[in-house]
Scaffold this motif. Sequence first.
Motif, PDB file in Angstrom:
ATOM      1  N   LEU A   1       1.145  -1.045  -0.349  1.00 52.41           N
ATOM      2  CA  LEU A   1       0.131  -0.211   0.061  1.00 52.41           C
ATOM      3  C   LEU A   1       1.007   1.286  -0.199  1.00 52.41           C
ATOM      4  O   LEU A   1       2.200   1.365   1.197  1.00 52.41           O
ATOM      5  N   GLU A   2       0.583   2.269  -1.222  1.00 51.01           N
ATOM      6  CA  GLU A   2       1.360   3.605  -1.171  1.00 51.01           C
ATOM      7  C   GLU A   2       1.511   4.297   0.247  1.00 51.01           C
ATOM      8  O   GLU A   2       3.188   5.211   0.224  1.00 51.01           O
ATOM      9  N   LEU A   3       0.758   4.906   1.142  1.00 53.47           N
ATOM     10  CA  LEU A   3       1.046   5.381   2.600  1.00 53.47           C
ATOM     11  C   LEU A   3       1.214   4.414   3.640  1.00 53.47           C
ATOM     12  O   LEU A   3       1.339   4.490   4.681  1.00 53.47           O
ATOM     13  N   CYS A   4       1.643   3.719   3.623  1.00 51.01           N
ATOM     14  CA  CYS A   4       1.991   2.373   4.503  1.00 51.01           C
ATOM     15  C   CYS A   4       3.247   2.859   4.629  1.00 51.01           C
ATOM     16  O   CYS A   4       4.254   2.927   4.540  1.00 51.01           O
ATOM     17  N   PRO A   5       3.277   3.357   6.479  1.00 53.28           N
ATOM     18  CA  PRO A   5       4.981   3.002   7.016  1.00 53.28           C
ATOM     19  C   PRO A   5       5.840   1.921   6.458  1.00 53.28           C
ATOM     20  O   PRO A   5       6.862   2.628   6.296  1.00 53.28           O
ATOM     21  N   ALA A   6       5.258   0.708   6.886  1.00 54.81           N
ATOM     22  CA  ALA A   6       6.145  -0.002   6.185  1.00 54.81           C
ATOM     23  C   ALA A   6       6.835  -0.196   4.768  1.00 54.81           C
ATOM     24  O   ALA A   6       8.167  -0.113   4.251  1.00 54.81           O
ATOM     25  N   ARG A   7       6.079   0.335   4.551  1.00 59.04           N
ATOM     26  CA  ARG A   7       6.429   0.563   2.331  1.00 59.04           C
ATOM     27  C   ARG A   7       7.518   1.419   2.019  1.00 59.04           C
ATOM     28  O   ARG A   7       8.555   1.638   1.935  1.00 59.04           O
ATOM     29  N   GLN A   8       7.201   2.776   2.862  1.00 57.29           N
ATOM     30  CA  GLN A   8       7.782   3.842   3.806  1.00 57.29           C
ATOM     31  C   GLN A   8       9.885   3.649   3.759  1.00 57.29           C
ATOM     32  O   GLN A   8      10.138   4.383   3.544  1.00 57.29           O
ATOM     33  N   LEU A   9       9.340   2.896   5.424  1.00 52.19           N
ATOM     34  CA  LEU A   9      10.802   2.518   5.781  1.00 52.19           C
ATOM     35  C   LEU A   9      11.209   1.562   4.270  1.00 52.19           C
ATOM     36  O   LEU A   9      12.755   1.565   4.687  1.00 52.19           O
ATOM     37  N   LEU A  10      11.173   1.111   3.487  1.00 50.76           N
ATOM     38  CA  LEU A  10      11.700   0.068   2.586  1.00 50.76           C
ATOM     39  C   LEU A  10      11.932   0.711   2.202  1.00 50.76           C
ATOM     40  O   LEU A  10      12.523   0.212   1.349  1.00 50.76           O
ATOM     41  N   GLU A  11      11.447   1.581   0.999  1.00 55.62           N
ATOM     42  CA  GLU A  11      11.643   2.553   0.603  1.00 55.62           C
ATOM     43  C   GLU A  11      13.268   3.460   1.016  1.00 55.62           C
ATOM     44  O   GLU A  11      14.871   3.190   0.054  1.00 55.62           O
ATOM     45  N   ALA A  12      13.170   3.529   2.019  1.00 57.94           N
ATOM     46  CA  ALA A  12      14.487   4.403   2.646  1.00 57.94           C
ATOM     47  C   ALA A  12      15.789   3.447   3.286  1.00 57.94           C
ATOM     48  O   ALA A  12      17.006   3.945   2.312  1.00 57.94           O
ATOM     49  N   ILE A  13      15.344   1.728   3.365  1.00 58.07           N
ATOM     50  CA  ILE A  13      16.401   1.335   3.947  1.00 58.07           C
ATOM     51  C   ILE A  13      16.424   0.566   2.275  1.00 58.07           C
ATOM     52  O   ILE A  13      18.030  -0.151   2.442  1.00 58.07           O
ATOM     53  N   SER A  14      16.547   0.499   0.917  1.00 55.29           N
ATOM     54  CA  SER A  14      16.322   0.071  -0.278  1.00 55.29           C
ATOM     55  C   SER A  14      17.856   0.457  -1.335  1.00 55.29           C
ATOM     56  O   SER A  14      17.844   0.634  -2.170  1.00 55.29           O
ATOM     57  N   SER A  15      18.080   1.933  -0.499  1.00 52.46           N
ATOM     58  CA  SER A  15      18.440   2.894  -1.321  1.00 52.46           C
ATOM     59  C   SER A  15      20.008   2.126  -1.715  1.00 52.46           C
ATOM     60  O   SER A  15      20.742   2.079  -0.671  1.00 52.46           O
ATOM     61  N   LYS A  16      20.580   2.778  -2.554  1.00 59.57           N
ATOM     62  CA  LYS A  16      22.175   2.338  -3.262  1.00 59.57           C
ATOM     63  C   LYS A  16      23.264   3.129  -1.376  1.00 59.57           C
ATOM     64  O   LYS A  16      23.728   2.286  -1.304  1.00 59.57           O
ATOM     65  N   TRP A  17      22.509   3.925  -1.437  1.00 58.96           N
ATOM     66  CA  TRP A  17      23.619   4.164  -0.488  1.00 58.96           C
ATOM     67  C   TRP A  17      23.560   3.680   0.567  1.00 58.96           C
ATOM     68  O   TRP A  17      24.325   3.949   1.580  1.00 58.96           O
ATOM     69  N   VAL A  18      22.251   3.971   1.340  1.00 62.46           N
ATOM     70  CA  VAL A  18      22.387   3.370   2.609  1.00 62.46           C
ATOM     71  C   VAL A  18      22.978   2.023   2.797  1.00 62.46           C
ATOM     72  O   VAL A  18      23.131   1.674   3.646  1.00 62.46           O
TER      73      VAL A  18
ATOM     74  N   GLN B   1      29.230  14.582  -0.241  1.00 61.43           N
ATOM     75  CA  GLN B   1      29.256  14.938   0.930  1.00 61.43           C
ATOM     76  C   GLN B   1      27.764  15.370   1.098  1.00 61.43           C
ATOM     77  O   GLN B   1      27.166  14.682   2.252  1.00 61.43           O
ATOM     78  N   LYS B   2      27.095  16.421  -0.384  1.00 58.02           N
ATOM     79  CA  LYS B   2      25.883  16.192   0.250  1.00 58.02           C
ATOM     80  C   LYS B   2      24.613  15.070   0.454  1.00 58.02           C
ATOM     81  O   LYS B   2      24.190  14.302   1.327  1.00 58.02           O
ATOM     82  N   MET B   3      24.853  13.994  -0.350  1.00 60.93           N
ATOM     83  CA  MET B   3      24.294  12.521  -0.654  1.00 60.93           C
ATOM     84  C   MET B   3      25.209  11.812   0.637  1.00 60.93           C
ATOM     85  O   MET B   3      24.229  11.227   1.242  1.00 60.93           O
ATOM     86  N   LEU B   4      26.355  11.549   1.792  1.00 57.40           N
ATOM     87  CA  LEU B   4      26.432  11.082   2.249  1.00 57.40           C
ATOM     88  C   LEU B   4      25.902  11.510   3.784  1.00 57.40           C
ATOM     89  O   LEU B   4      25.694  10.601   4.957  1.00 57.40           O
ATOM     90  N   THR B   5      26.128  13.516   3.534  1.00 52.51           N
ATOM     91  CA  THR B   5      25.222  13.665   5.065  1.00 52.51           C
ATOM     92  C   THR B   5      23.687  13.663   5.280  1.00 52.51           C
ATOM     93  O   THR B   5      23.728  13.253   6.172  1.00 52.51           O
ATOM     94  N   SER B   6      23.308  13.307   3.648  1.00 52.20           N
ATOM     95  CA  SER B   6      21.351  12.993   4.021  1.00 52.20           C
ATOM     96  C   SER B   6      21.589  11.285   4.279  1.00 52.20           C
ATOM     97  O   SER B   6      20.608  11.157   5.082  1.00 52.20           O
ATOM     98  N   THR B   7      21.980  10.750   3.642  1.00 51.72           N
ATOM     99  CA  THR B   7      21.737   9.086   3.786  1.00 51.72           C
ATOM    100  C   THR B   7      22.255   8.787   5.660  1.00 51.72           C
ATOM    101  O   THR B   7      21.484   8.263   6.028  1.00 51.72           O
ATOM    102  N   LEU B   8      22.883   9.553   5.989  1.00 49.86           N
ATOM    103  CA  LEU B   8      23.632   9.536   7.847  1.00 49.86           C
ATOM    104  C   LEU B   8      22.119   9.957   8.460  1.00 49.86           C
ATOM    105  O   LEU B   8      22.304   9.716   9.386  1.00 49.86           O
TER     106      LEU B   8
END
Length: 135
Positions: free
Chosen positions: A20-37, A63-70
């Motif tokens: 589901l688009e607005l599911c918090p679990a989906r939002q977390l999955l999107e966040a942790i599946s990033s290449k930079w993460v 530097q910006k990407m790393l700071t944002s990811t951290l």
Amino acid sequence: MTHTAEQKRETARKHYNASLELCPARQLLEAISSKWVTLVMLALEDGQQRHSELRKRIPGASQKMLTSTLRSLERDGLVDRHVTVSVPVRTDYELTRRGRSLLKIIFEMKEWAEENMDDVAASRLNHDRHKLDFS
């Protein structure tokens, strides 16, 4: 009827649906599946590191990407930031217990990618050749 904390967590788990688009679990999955993460988590496996050390270990990370990811990882409770008052100020990052639990999964994905890359590359080549034949 009152519920224990564990019962409340179980009820909440049943209501999460990452499809589901607005599911918090989906939002977390999107966040942790990033290449930079993924790359930051792998770089922090060896323990506490400074921002500059992480940049050296992760080629291509600005530097910006790393700071944002951290910051994102810190917000999600996966990374702790330690500031030491000195001249200049020293800031170190390290995985939390929750971050280490995710690191196990990231290592499995990394191992899978390394073990299967030759076959995936061959599949991509075959697919692209086949697609060109019908163009």
